[in-house]
Scaffold this motif. Sequence first.
Motif, mmCIF file in Angstrom:
data_model
loop_
_atom_site.group_PDB
_atom_site.id
_atom_site.type_symbol
_atom_site.label_atom_id
_atom_site.label_comp_id
_atom_site.label_asym_id
_atom_site.label_seq_id
_atom_site.Cartn_x
_atom_site.Cartn_y
_atom_site.Cartn_z
ATOM 1 N N LYS A 17 0.849 -1.199 0.000
ATOM 2 C CA LYS A 17 0.000 0.000 0.000
ATOM 3 C C LYS A 17 0.883 1.247 0.000
ATOM 4 O O LYS A 17 2.085 1.171 0.306
ATOM 5 C CB LYS A 17 -0.925 -0.001 1.207
ATOM 6 N N SER A 43 2.386 9.321 -13.777
ATOM 7 C CA SER A 43 2.946 7.988 -13.996
ATOM 8 C C SER A 43 4.008 7.667 -12.953
ATOM 9 O O SER A 43 4.046 6.556 -12.408
ATOM 10 C CB SER A 43 3.538 7.901 -15.402
ATOM 11 N N SER A 46 2.600 6.528 -9.644
ATOM 12 C CA SER A 46 1.994 5.190 -9.531
ATOM 13 C C SER A 46 0.468 5.199 -9.513
ATOM 14 O O SER A 46 -0.154 4.305 -8.927
ATOM 15 C CB SER A 46 2.515 4.467 -8.276
ATOM 16 N N ALA A 48 -1.667 4.296 -11.560
ATOM 17 C CA ALA A 48 -2.298 3.123 -12.161
ATOM 18 C C ALA A 48 -2.463 1.967 -11.186
ATOM 19 O O ALA A 48 -3.282 1.066 -11.417
ATOM 20 C CB ALA A 48 -1.490 2.660 -13.374
ATOM 21 N N TRP A 49 -1.724 1.984 -10.082
ATOM 22 C CA TRP A 49 -1.774 0.885 -9.112
ATOM 23 C C TRP A 49 -2.596 1.238 -7.872
ATOM 24 O O TRP A 49 -2.653 0.445 -6.937
ATOM 25 C CB TRP A 49 -0.357 0.503 -8.686
ATOM 26 N N LEU A 50 -3.209 2.400 -7.862
ATOM 27 C CA LEU A 50 -3.896 2.863 -6.658
ATOM 28 C C LEU A 50 -5.413 2.814 -6.809
ATOM 29 O O LEU A 50 -5.954 3.049 -7.897
ATOM 30 C CB LEU A 50 -3.481 4.303 -6.338
ATOM 31 N N THR A 51 -6.097 2.549 -5.711
ATOM 32 C CA THR A 51 -7.556 2.629 -5.700
ATOM 33 C C THR A 51 -7.976 4.099 -5.658
ATOM 34 O O THR A 51 -7.173 4.993 -5.377
ATOM 35 C CB THR A 51 -8.136 1.920 -4.473
ATOM 36 N N PRO A 273 5.106 -0.923 -6.494
ATOM 37 C CA PRO A 273 3.842 -1.675 -6.410
ATOM 38 C C PRO A 273 3.972 -2.981 -7.186
ATOM 39 O O PRO A 273 4.623 -3.026 -8.231
ATOM 40 C CB PRO A 273 2.836 -0.729 -7.073
ATOM 41 N N ARG A 274 3.382 -4.030 -6.673
ATOM 42 C CA ARG A 274 3.392 -5.299 -7.383
ATOM 43 C C ARG A 274 2.390 -5.278 -8.537
ATOM 44 O O ARG A 274 1.384 -4.585 -8.471
ATOM 45 C CB ARG A 274 3.075 -6.431 -6.406
#
Length: 297
Positions: A17, A43, A46, A48-51, A273-274
């Motif tokens: 997280k 970009s 991050s 694209a990886w977050l809620t 982020p994974r």
Amino acid sequence: MFSGLSAFPLTPFADGKPDEAAFLRILRRLTEAKVDSLGVLGSTGSYAWLTRAQRRRIAERAVENAEAIPVMICIGAINTDEVLALAEDAQQAGAAALLLPPLGYQTLKEDEVFTLFETVTRHASVPVCIYDNPRTTHFTFSDALLSRIASLPGIGSVKIPGVPAAQSAANDRLAQLRDILPASVSVGISGDASAANALIAGCDGWYSVCGGLFPRVAKAMTDAAAAGDHESVRAQSERLQPLWSLFRQHGGSFRVMNAAAGLLGLTARDCLPRPLLPLSDADNQQIAEVLAALDLS
């Protein structure tokens, strides 16, 4: 809002997280350097990886800790309704501007991208920056589309990718853009390795990944450009060539800057982020050597 150095900080991760404490450590470097604006959740940030909830929280914390520096917040998403919801969240958080990339699982058509920007500008109460980043969005703006979108009320800037390596060609590209864009719409460069050429050619500002971690170095370049000291701009960029080479080596700046933040102790050593995995020990050693040689700390 749309000139000078706009620094784009990382949104580091820990335990799957966003690492808010690390984010604020990075943000503090930017406010202390008195950057001209902040570009949050791009970009490099991050998004694209977050809620949605995580993005809203980072936006709120960024504005709360910006020390009166204007904050531009990225609202990119595949679904238009989600984009509008993110725009509302960003504006409620206090965003001074919105950064909009055209994202699509299916390849987007020009009319679809125009309609996206038309919809967002109709609903937004702050200016919108066109995010032209074909490496991540897989959409390339034509000049005709840029001109069409830039004529919409509420468009404040265009964030362009790199410009040609030859200064004369970079100058020509900026002149082409000036010809098709309204005078009220600024042009900012985002390709760090070609920032010097773009600033010398007359870009209004630098939307900088480098500035998101090393703000004093990037601000010195933008300040020199504003003063017309092109020799200094060129010399400073040439000094940073080893960093630009690392970006090319690793397919962009994202992994390199996350590794650098870890090496500097600002984040966990693995802050990606994974499913993204940290760079190898050998790569980290190379990055550490470049940071030391360039006195980037």
